[in-house]
Design a protein around this motif. Sequence first.
Motif, PDB file in Angstrom:
ATOM      1  N   ALA A   1       0.703  -1.086  -0.217  1.00  0.00           N
ATOM      2  CA  ALA A   1       0.039   0.110  -0.013  1.00  0.00           C
ATOM      3  C   ALA A   1       0.911   1.487   0.048  1.00  0.00           C
ATOM      4  O   ALA A   1       1.893   1.201   0.690  1.00  0.00           O
ATOM      5  N   VAL A   2       0.366   2.097  -0.659  1.00  0.00           N
ATOM      6  CA  VAL A   2       1.067   3.427  -0.868  1.00  0.00           C
ATOM      7  C   VAL A   2       0.532   4.417  -0.370  1.00  0.00           C
ATOM      8  O   VAL A   2      -0.739   4.678  -0.470  1.00  0.00           O
ATOM      9  N   HIS A   3       0.956   5.277   0.913  1.00  0.00           N
ATOM     10  CA  HIS A   3       0.249   6.384   1.599  1.00  0.00           C
ATOM     11  C   HIS A   3       0.768   7.855   1.069  1.00  0.00           C
ATOM     12  O   HIS A   3       1.790   7.793   1.098  1.00  0.00           O
ATOM     13  N   PHE A   4      -0.092   8.606   0.864  1.00  0.00           N
ATOM     14  CA  PHE A   4       0.288   9.958   0.638  1.00  0.00           C
ATOM     15  C   PHE A   4      -0.296  10.666   1.638  1.00  0.00           C
ATOM     16  O   PHE A   4      -1.179  10.758   2.051  1.00  0.00           O
ATOM     17  N   VAL A   5       0.838  11.717   2.224  1.00  0.00           N
ATOM     18  CA  VAL A   5       0.631  12.339   3.428  1.00  0.00           C
ATOM     19  C   VAL A   5       0.546  13.900   3.343  1.00  0.00           C
ATOM     20  O   VAL A   5       1.659  14.194   2.583  1.00  0.00           O
ATOM     21  N   HIS A   6      -0.209  14.590   3.602  1.00  0.00           N
ATOM     22  CA  HIS A   6      -0.160  15.974   3.283  1.00  0.00           C
ATOM     23  C   HIS A   6       0.458  16.490   4.672  1.00  0.00           C
ATOM     24  O   HIS A   6       0.284  16.412   5.694  1.00  0.00           O
ATOM     25  N   ALA A   7       1.889  16.952   4.356  1.00  0.00           N
ATOM     26  CA  ALA A   7       2.837  17.371   5.278  1.00  0.00           C
ATOM     27  C   ALA A   7       2.208  18.902   5.871  1.00  0.00           C
ATOM     28  O   ALA A   7       1.689  19.568   5.014  1.00  0.00           O
ATOM     29  N   TRP A   8       2.747  19.425   7.007  1.00  0.00           N
ATOM     30  CA  TRP A   8       2.182  20.803   7.571  1.00  0.00           C
ATOM     31  C   TRP A   8       3.080  21.897   7.379  1.00  0.00           C
ATOM     32  O   TRP A   8       2.436  22.790   6.862  1.00  0.00           O
ATOM     33  N   HIS A   9       4.160  21.981   7.298  1.00  0.00           N
ATOM     34  CA  HIS A   9       5.093  23.096   7.431  1.00  0.00           C
ATOM     35  C   HIS A   9       5.597  23.230   5.964  1.00  0.00           C
ATOM     36  O   HIS A   9       6.601  22.725   5.604  1.00  0.00           O
ATOM     37  N   GLU A  10       5.091  24.263   5.420  1.00  0.00           N
ATOM     38  CA  GLU A  10       5.555  24.913   4.140  1.00  0.00           C
ATOM     39  C   GLU A  10       7.008  25.436   4.343  1.00  0.00           C
ATOM     40  O   GLU A  10       7.403  26.218   5.218  1.00  0.00           O
ATOM     41  N   ARG A  11       8.007  25.113   3.224  1.00  0.00           N
ATOM     42  CA  ARG A  11       9.248  25.508   3.080  1.00  0.00           C
ATOM     43  C   ARG A  11      10.098  25.237   4.362  1.00  0.00           C
ATOM     44  O   ARG A  11      11.088  25.945   4.483  1.00  0.00           O
ATOM     45  N   ALA A  12       9.596  24.394   4.817  1.00  0.00           N
ATOM     46  CA  ALA A  12      10.563  23.795   6.106  1.00  0.00           C
ATOM     47  C   ALA A  12      11.615  22.732   5.684  1.00  0.00           C
ATOM     48  O   ALA A  12      11.489  22.105   4.805  1.00  0.00           O
ATOM     49  N   ALA A  13      13.083  22.956   6.075  1.00  0.00           N
ATOM     50  CA  ALA A  13      14.122  22.315   5.476  1.00  0.00           C
ATOM     51  C   ALA A  13      14.047  20.685   5.820  1.00  0.00           C
ATOM     52  O   ALA A  13      14.427  19.791   5.001  1.00  0.00           O
ATOM     53  N   ILE A  14      13.481  20.679   7.125  1.00  0.00           N
ATOM     54  CA  ILE A  14      13.375  19.092   7.495  1.00  0.00           C
ATOM     55  C   ILE A  14      11.954  19.103   8.138  1.00  0.00           C
ATOM     56  O   ILE A  14      11.350  19.877   8.691  1.00  0.00           O
ATOM     57  N   ALA A  15      11.466  17.746   8.268  1.00  0.00           N
ATOM     58  CA  ALA A  15      10.277  17.539   9.072  1.00  0.00           C
ATOM     59  C   ALA A  15      10.399  17.657  10.424  1.00  0.00           C
ATOM     60  O   ALA A  15      11.485  17.216  10.887  1.00  0.00           O
ATOM     61  N   VAL A  16       9.128  17.964  10.953  1.00  0.00           N
ATOM     62  CA  VAL A  16       9.248  17.688  12.578  1.00  0.00           C
ATOM     63  C   VAL A  16       9.192  16.699  13.323  1.00  0.00           C
ATOM     64  O   VAL A  16       8.643  15.887  12.411  1.00  0.00           O
ATOM     65  N   TYR A  17       9.587  16.373  14.599  1.00  0.00           N
ATOM     66  CA  TYR A  17       9.603  15.163  14.882  1.00  0.00           C
ATOM     67  C   TYR A  17       8.258  14.666  14.936  1.00  0.00           C
ATOM     68  O   TYR A  17       7.979  13.306  14.694  1.00  0.00           O
ATOM     69  N   ASP A  18       6.881  15.248  15.182  1.00  0.00           N
ATOM     70  CA  ASP A  18       5.741  14.670  15.134  1.00  0.00           C
ATOM     71  C   ASP A  18       5.405  14.174  13.649  1.00  0.00           C
ATOM     72  O   ASP A  18       4.736  13.024  13.675  1.00  0.00           O
TER      73      ASP A  18
END
Length: 93
Positions: A1-18
């Motif tokens: 299964a492939v999951h597409f996830v809408h991430a929250w932080h625009e133009r953030a260099a890295i993803a946040v821990y949560d």
Amino acid sequence: AVHFVHAWHERAAIAVYDDLAIRRRLLEQGADLVICHHPHILQGFEVHRGRLIAHSLGNFCFDQEYPETYPSCLLRARADSAGCAGFTVVPTY
């Protein structure tokens, strides 16, 4: 299964821990591949328990005029009966 996830932080260099925890949890619950979108910049890739997370593929087609949004990539993933069998990243600009 492939999951597409809408991430929250625009133009953030890295993803946040949560965000990272949620993406990893999807793989732990059976996803074969997690692909995230929305940050508009590349955030890299991660292999977690043998499965791929694409944290953000960049800004393939959008009219933003921020230099950090120009680099992007395509993800080519191969699947077989066991799940994701491999992948290739193709840089774009």
